[in-house]
Design an enzyme around this catalytic site. Structure first.
Site, PDB file in Angstrom:
ATOM      1  N   ASP A 173      -0.629 -12.900  -0.925  1.00 49.84           N
ATOM      2  CA  ASP A 173      -1.324 -12.323  -0.140  1.00 49.84           C
ATOM      3  C   ASP A 173      -2.030 -10.986  -0.595  1.00 49.84           C
ATOM      4  O   ASP A 173      -0.920 -10.527  -1.555  1.00 49.84           O
ATOM      5  CB  ASP A 173      -0.740 -11.895   1.019  1.00 49.84           C
ATOM      6  CG  ASP A 173      -1.809 -11.171   2.173  1.00 49.84           C
ATOM      7  OD1 ASP A 173      -2.716 -11.660   2.359  1.00 49.84           O
ATOM      8  OD2 ASP A 173      -1.263 -10.233   2.389  1.00 49.84           O
TER       9      ASP A 173
ATOM     10  N   GLU B 168      -3.564  -7.101  -0.172  1.00 47.26           N
ATOM     11  CA  GLU B 168      -4.065  -6.034   0.594  1.00 47.26           C
ATOM     12  C   GLU B 168      -5.145  -5.331  -0.334  1.00 47.26           C
ATOM     13  O   GLU B 168      -4.897  -5.124  -1.559  1.00 47.26           O
ATOM     14  CB  GLU B 168      -3.091  -5.141   1.084  1.00 47.26           C
ATOM     15  CG  GLU B 168      -1.898  -5.667   2.007  1.00 47.26           C
ATOM     16  CD  GLU B 168      -2.502  -6.560   3.301  1.00 47.26           C
ATOM     17  OE1 GLU B 168      -3.387  -5.988   3.798  1.00 47.26           O
ATOM     18  OE2 GLU B 168      -1.913  -7.432   3.721  1.00 47.26           O
TER      19      GLU B 168
ATOM     20  N   HIS C 165      -0.058  -7.141   7.961  1.00 44.99           N
ATOM     21  CA  HIS C 165      -0.850  -6.371   7.049  1.00 44.99           C
ATOM     22  C   HIS C 165      -0.312  -5.838   5.998  1.00 44.99           C
ATOM     23  O   HIS C 165      -0.639  -4.693   5.406  1.00 44.99           O
ATOM     24  CB  HIS C 165      -1.796  -5.373   7.849  1.00 44.99           C
ATOM     25  CG  HIS C 165      -2.606  -6.081   8.936  1.00 44.99           C
ATOM     26  ND1 HIS C 165      -3.680  -7.013   8.562  1.00 44.99           N
ATOM     27  CD2 HIS C 165      -2.606  -6.033  10.031  1.00 44.99           C
ATOM     28  CE1 HIS C 165      -4.191  -7.249   9.891  1.00 44.99           C
ATOM     29  NE2 HIS C 165      -3.497  -6.634  10.718  1.00 44.99           N
TER      30      HIS C 165
END
Length: 176
Positions: free
Chosen positions: A13, A15, A151
């Site tokens: 992932d 950000e 997040h």
């Protein structure tokens, strides 16, 4: 539609400073290496985007300018990330987004694009978790009552891995 589930893979992932891979920058990459369905290694790196992190992104991720200013840049981190992944398939929640950012950076450095097999848990969840309200990672995390944070890359990887394993389990139940 035939699903090709794998037992060894890397969940990853990113950000980012925004949603557009051509102009925005990666500020964190997190990844979990899974071998035979067991997490064996973790990769978690904050990245100096060499630009200001928008306030809204700091509000969402908790990642501040101060946290990244002394960190390595994407040009230093990307080779280490690619080495971590190797030839393993990757699992992402909304794979085109994360892979798009990786490929945009590879292109900036005139490197070959990322060609590993990609498995998108958004697509899997639509098939195997049809009762979900929507397929956002946060929604699915609540649906499964998961306690991981949100997040931040590694926490999102943990949620994504849970969703992947749950979809795989449900697929196997369908054929048995």
């Amino acid at each position: 539609m035939k699903q090709n589930f794998v037992d060894s893979y890397v969940v990853f992932d990113t950000e980012t400073t925004g949603l557009k891979d051509q102009v925005d920058q990666i500020i964190e990459i997190g990844a979990l290496k899974v071998i035979d369905n067991e997490v064996v290694e973790e990769f978690d790196v904050l990245i100096n985007p060499e630009t200001e992190i928008p306030e809204i992104i700091t509000e969402i991720t908790g990642i501040t300018q101060e946290m990244v200013v002394q960190e390595k840049t994407i040009s230093e981190v990307l080779p280490k990330f690619l080495e971590f992944v190797g030839d393993l398939p990757v699992v992402c929640h909304n794979a085109p987004f994360d892979i798009g950012f990786i490929n945009a950076n590879l292109k900036r450095f005139n490197l070959e694009s990322f060609e590993n097999q990609a498995i998108d848990t958004v697509e899997l969840a639509r098939i195997f978790i049809p009762q979900a309200y929507n397929y956002k990672l946060e929604t699915l995390k609540k649906y499964f009552h998961l306690e991981y944070g949100s997040h931040r890359s590694v926490d999102d990887c943990k949620t994504t891995n849970y969703i992947y394993q749950e979809c795989k389990k449900r697929a196997l139940e369908r054929i048995s």
